[in-house]
Design a protein around this motif. Structure first.
Motif, PDB file in Angstrom:
ATOM      1  N   ARG A 170       5.839   7.942  -0.711  1.00 43.66           N
ATOM      2  CA  ARG A 170       6.247   8.880   0.334  1.00 43.66           C
ATOM      3  C   ARG A 170       7.745   9.160   0.227  1.00 43.66           C
ATOM      4  NH1 ARG A 170       2.894   7.013   5.809  1.00 43.66           N
ATOM      5  NH2 ARG A 170       0.809   7.102   4.858  1.00 43.66           N
ATOM      6  N   ASP A 171       8.080  10.433   0.156  1.00 42.67           N
ATOM      7  CA  ASP A 171       9.473  10.848   0.056  1.00 42.67           C
ATOM      8  C   ASP A 171      10.163  10.777   1.414  1.00 42.67           C
ATOM      9  OD1 ASP A 171       8.968  11.418  -2.588  1.00 42.67           O
ATOM     10  OD2 ASP A 171       8.832  13.590  -2.296  1.00 42.67           O
ATOM     11  N   VAL A 172      11.400  10.272   1.421  1.00 41.39           N
ATOM     12  CA  VAL A 172      12.224  10.280   2.629  1.00 41.39           C
ATOM     13  C   VAL A 172      13.627  10.752   2.240  1.00 41.39           C
ATOM     14  CG1 VAL A 172      10.922   8.498   3.820  1.00 41.39           C
ATOM     15  CG2 VAL A 172      12.807   7.830   2.321  1.00 41.39           C
ATOM     16  N   SER A 173      14.508  10.900   3.221  1.00 39.19           N
ATOM     17  CA  SER A 173      15.798  11.557   2.993  1.00 39.19           C
ATOM     18  C   SER A 173      16.783  10.736   2.184  1.00 39.19           C
ATOM     19  CB  SER A 173      16.425  11.932   4.340  1.00 39.19           C
ATOM     20  OG  SER A 173      16.617  10.777   5.140  1.00 39.19           O
ATOM     21  N   SER A 174      16.629   9.416   2.150  1.00 43.42           N
ATOM     22  CA  SER A 174      17.539   8.576   1.383  1.00 43.42           C
ATOM     23  C   SER A 174      16.890   7.228   1.114  1.00 43.42           C
ATOM     24  CB  SER A 174      18.863   8.360   2.137  1.00 43.42           C
ATOM     25  OG  SER A 174      18.664   7.496   3.241  1.00 43.42           O
ATOM     26  N   THR A 175      17.454   6.485   0.153  1.00 40.28           N
ATOM     27  CA  THR A 175      16.916   5.153  -0.138  1.00 40.28           C
ATOM     28  C   THR A 175      17.164   4.195   1.025  1.00 40.28           C
ATOM     29  OG1 THR A 175      18.974   4.610  -1.291  1.00 40.28           O
ATOM     30  CG2 THR A 175      17.128   5.395  -2.639  1.00 40.28           C
ATOM     31  N   SER A 176      18.261   4.402   1.737  1.00 43.89           N
ATOM     32  CA  SER A 176      18.533   3.557   2.889  1.00 43.89           C
ATOM     33  C   SER A 176      17.541   3.827   4.023  1.00 43.89           C
ATOM     34  CB  SER A 176      19.965   3.794   3.380  1.00 43.89           C
ATOM     35  OG  SER A 176      20.293   2.893   4.412  1.00 43.89           O
ATOM     36  N   LYS A 177      17.190   5.099   4.220  1.00 43.59           N
ATOM     37  CA  LYS A 177      16.172   5.442   5.213  1.00 43.59           C
ATOM     38  C   LYS A 177      14.840   4.820   4.837  1.00 43.59           C
ATOM     39  CE  LYS A 177      14.698   7.622   8.883  1.00 43.59           C
ATOM     40  NZ  LYS A 177      15.199   7.262  10.242  1.00 43.59           N
ATOM     41  N   ALA A 178      14.564   4.775   3.532  1.00 41.57           N
ATOM     42  CA  ALA A 178      13.326   4.151   3.067  1.00 41.57           C
ATOM     43  C   ALA A 178      13.268   2.686   3.489  1.00 41.57           C
ATOM     44  CB  ALA A 178      13.230   4.267   1.549  1.00 41.57           C
ATOM     45  N   ALA A 179      14.384   1.978   3.349  1.00 47.81           N
ATOM     46  CA  ALA A 179      14.433   0.573   3.748  1.00 47.81           C
ATOM     47  C   ALA A 179      14.241   0.420   5.255  1.00 47.81           C
ATOM     48  CB  ALA A 179      15.764  -0.034   3.316  1.00 47.81           C
ATOM     49  N   GLU A 180      14.847   1.326   6.011  1.00 52.21           N
ATOM     50  CA  GLU A 180      14.704   1.288   7.473  1.00 52.21           C
ATOM     51  C   GLU A 180      13.241   1.445   7.894  1.00 52.21           C
ATOM     52  OE1 GLU A 180      16.273   3.778  11.402  1.00 52.21           O
ATOM     53  OE2 GLU A 180      17.025   4.282   9.403  1.00 52.21           O
ATOM     54  N   ILE A 181      12.528   2.357   7.227  1.00 50.87           N
ATOM     55  CA  ILE A 181      11.117   2.580   7.551  1.00 50.87           C
ATOM     56  C   ILE A 181      10.272   1.374   7.151  1.00 50.87           C
ATOM     57  CG2 ILE A 181       9.093   3.993   7.034  1.00 50.87           C
ATOM     58  CD1 ILE A 181      11.016   6.362   6.659  1.00 50.87           C
ATOM     59  N   ALA A 182      10.520   0.851   5.947  1.00 55.44           N
ATOM     60  CA  ALA A 182       9.743  -0.296   5.482  1.00 55.44           C
ATOM     61  C   ALA A 182       9.940  -1.503   6.391  1.00 55.44           C
ATOM     62  CB  ALA A 182      10.143  -0.641   4.049  1.00 55.44           C
ATOM     63  N   ALA A 183      11.124  -1.641   6.958  1.00 51.83           N
ATOM     64  CA  ALA A 183      11.430  -2.778   7.830  1.00 51.83           C
ATOM     65  C   ALA A 183      10.613  -2.746   9.121  1.00 51.83           C
ATOM     66  CB  ALA A 183      12.919  -2.808   8.154  1.00 51.83           C
ATOM     67  N   GLN A 184      10.100  -1.576   9.479  1.00 48.02           N
ATOM     68  CA  GLN A 184       9.322  -1.454  10.711  1.00 48.02           C
ATOM     69  C   GLN A 184       7.878  -1.920  10.548  1.00 48.02           C
ATOM     70  OE1 GLN A 184       9.785   2.673  11.786  1.00 48.02           O
ATOM     71  NE2 GLN A 184      12.011   2.523  11.946  1.00 48.02           N
ATOM     72  N   ASP A 185       7.458  -2.109   9.297  1.00 43.11           N
ATOM     73  CA  ASP A 185       6.075  -2.536   9.029  1.00 43.11           C
ATOM     74  C   ASP A 185       6.059  -4.036   8.751  1.00 43.11           C
ATOM     75  OD1 ASP A 185       3.479  -2.950   8.292  1.00 43.11           O
ATOM     76  OD2 ASP A 185       3.488  -1.567   6.589  1.00 43.11           O
TER      77      ASP A 185
ATOM     78  N   LYS B 124       0.810  -1.221   0.000  1.00 45.10           N
ATOM     79  CA  LYS B 124       0.000   0.000   0.000  1.00 45.10           C
ATOM     80  C   LYS B 124       0.849   1.279   0.000  1.00 45.10           C
ATOM     81  CE  LYS B 124      -3.948  -2.044   2.449  1.00 45.10           C
ATOM     82  NZ  LYS B 124      -4.812  -1.948   3.664  1.00 45.10           N
ATOM     83  N   THR B 125       2.060   1.203   0.576  1.00 41.56           N
ATOM     84  CA  THR B 125       2.877   2.407   0.729  1.00 41.56           C
ATOM     85  C   THR B 125       4.307   2.140   0.278  1.00 41.56           C
ATOM     86  OG1 THR B 125       1.548   2.996   2.675  1.00 41.56           O
ATOM     87  CG2 THR B 125       3.579   4.229   2.313  1.00 41.56           C
ATOM     88  N   LEU B 126       4.841   3.060  -0.526  1.00 42.93           N
ATOM     89  CA  LEU B 126       6.219   2.978  -0.998  1.00 42.93           C
ATOM     90  C   LEU B 126       7.025   4.138  -0.426  1.00 42.93           C
ATOM     91  CD1 LEU B 126       5.719   2.214  -4.801  1.00 42.93           C
ATOM     92  CD2 LEU B 126       6.631   0.641  -3.080  1.00 42.93           C
ATOM     93  N   TYR B 127       8.257   3.859  -0.013  1.00 43.47           N
ATOM     94  CA  TYR B 127       9.147   4.892   0.500  1.00 43.47           C
ATOM     95  C   TYR B 127      10.404   4.948  -0.370  1.00 43.47           C
ATOM     96  CZ  TYR B 127       6.280   4.545   4.726  1.00 43.47           C
ATOM     97  OH  TYR B 127       5.230   4.530   5.611  1.00 43.47           O
ATOM     98  N   SER B 128      10.888   6.153  -0.622  1.00 43.43           N
ATOM     99  CA  SER B 128      12.161   6.304  -1.306  1.00 43.43           C
ATOM    100  C   SER B 128      12.605   7.755  -1.300  1.00 43.43           C
ATOM    101  CB  SER B 128      12.078   5.798  -2.744  1.00 43.43           C
ATOM    102  OG  SER B 128      13.378   5.726  -3.307  1.00 43.43           O
ATOM    103  N   HIS B 129      13.859   7.952  -1.659  1.00 42.42           N
ATOM    104  CA  HIS B 129      14.342   9.309  -1.945  1.00 42.42           C
ATOM    105  C   HIS B 129      13.624   9.779  -3.208  1.00 42.42           C
ATOM    106  CE1 HIS B 129      17.019  12.495  -3.376  1.00 42.42           C
ATOM    107  NE2 HIS B 129      17.386  12.627  -2.108  1.00 42.42           N
ATOM    108  N   PRO B 130      13.219  11.053  -3.292  1.00 41.15           N
ATOM    109  CA  PRO B 130      12.449  11.542  -4.454  1.00 41.15           C
ATOM    110  C   PRO B 130      13.126  11.271  -5.794  1.00 41.15           C
ATOM    111  CG  PRO B 130      12.485  13.195  -2.717  1.00 41.15           C
ATOM    112  CD  PRO B 130      13.400  12.097  -2.270  1.00 41.15           C
ATOM    113  N   GLN B 131      14.450  11.271  -5.822  1.00 44.16           N
ATOM    114  CA  GLN B 131      15.166  11.084  -7.084  1.00 44.16           C
ATOM    115  C   GLN B 131      14.902   9.704  -7.690  1.00 44.16           C
ATOM    116  OE1 GLN B 131      16.744  13.797  -7.922  1.00 44.16           O
ATOM    117  NE2 GLN B 131      17.992  13.273  -9.696  1.00 44.16           N
TER     118      GLN B 131
END
Length: 328
Positions: free
Chosen positions: A157-172, A131-138
């Motif tokens: 959803r934009d986040v500060s980096s692709t690695s941060k995106a993975a960190e957030i996704a790992a929490q779900d 339902k939700t995707l995270y990544s750096h906008p680029q």
């Protein structure tokens, strides 16, 4: 500045990001402490303040163009980073993957996904529940075909980096969140690779720039002893300059650009960002082959900058560095 402070290299984190890979590529010596930062501006701030000896930031992608966040910080409309210049570069092949938690009842389809004739990467698992995707906008613009084919329904959803995106996704743990990130990030955060190499172009590459303070040393490049990189054959140099022109003066931009041609300086990139002073007025970024030399007033770059100063409203030299691009 103390030696232990000079040893810090700030980069756009967290660890596992493509900028982290670029930093490790550029700084292999044990002399340096690699320090992740939350935002690109944090990297600029750490170098400007002297907290970091060097900084590494993303600058442009071969598929998706310039990183506007970095350009805006170089433009420095508010005058917060007057001492920042470029002293090196690094290139990293970008292979975006879709990371998340694979459904427990799903079977990997990896053999099908590796078919070289398939124009768009194929998911290795069922990803319809995401339902939700995270990544750096680029990254969104680098993976348009895959996202348009398989994940139109997912919120981005934009986040500060692709690695941060993975960190957030790992929490779900429900598996309803996923990230556009790297295989390295998947290993770091215990995620499954739901699809491999989902970027539109296989040769997708990002260029990163190495920053330093102008006052920290005489103009030079990121040298071999510092970085551990091989010396570049022929010492091919690049330089970066920003300038503004009188937009009411017909031909003002053309006159400024002609200066580089007149001195045999090949332009390698031109970008613009809003001036921050008046609507529809711009700061021009020009990257070109050549090196500014403080000891040689008659060198081509020095002459060109002298003429540019007479034609533009104002300019800022942003550094010279060795070209690390291996031409195909």
């Amino acid at each position: 500045m103390a030696e232990n402070e000079r040893s810090v290299v700030a980069f756009l984190g967290p660890e596992g990001s493509y900028t982290h890979q670029a930093t490790l590529d550029a700084f292999k010596s044990s002399r340096f402490t690699i320090a992740p930062q939350t935002t690109i501006e944090d990297v600029f701030g750490a170098v400007q303040s002297g907290e970091a000896y060097r900084g590494v930031v993303p600058f442009e992608n071969s598929s998706n163009g310039s990183v506007v966040f970095t350009l805006d910080l170089f433009a420095d409309v508010q005058g917060k980073y007057p001492g920042i210049i470029v002293c090196g570069e690094s290139y990293v092949a970008v292979k975006h993957c879709l990371l998340g938690y694979a459904p427990s009842s799903s079977t990997s389809q990896e053999a099908q996904a590796q078919d070289p004739e398939t124009p768009v990467a194929t998911p290795l698992y069922d990803i319809s529940k995401i339902k939700t995707l995270y990544s750096h906008p680029q990254a969104w613009g680098q993976c348009k075909e895959f996202l348009g084919t398989y994940l139109k329904h997912a919120e981005r959803r934009d986040v500060s980096s692709t690695s941060k995106a993975a960190e957030i996704a790992a929490q779900d743990k429900t598996g309803e969140s996923a990230a556009l990130s790297s295989v390295i990030a998947a290993d770091m955060f215990g995620l499954d690779v739901l699809a491999k190499t989902i970027n539109d172009k296989v040769e997708n590459t990002t260029r990163f720039l190495v920053l330093r303070r102008a006052s920290s040393e005489a103009p030079s490049t990121l040298n071999q002893q510092e970085s551990g990189q091989e010396d570049v054959q022929g010492h091919d140099w690049k330089s970066l300059v920003t300038f503004t022109v009188d937009h009411a003066n017909p031909g003002a931009l053309a006159q400024c650009l002609t200066v580089f041609s007149n001195h045999g300086l090949n332009l390698t990139a031109i970008n613009t960002r809003p001036s921050g002073v008046q609507n529809w007025n711009y700061i021009f970024f020009v990257e070109f082959k050549g090196r500014k030399d403080a000891d040689k007033d008659d060198c081509a770059v020095n002459k060109a900058l002298g003429e540019l100063e007479k034609l533009c409203r104002g300019y800022r030299w942003l550094g010279s560095w060795e070209n690390r691009l291996i031409e195909g």
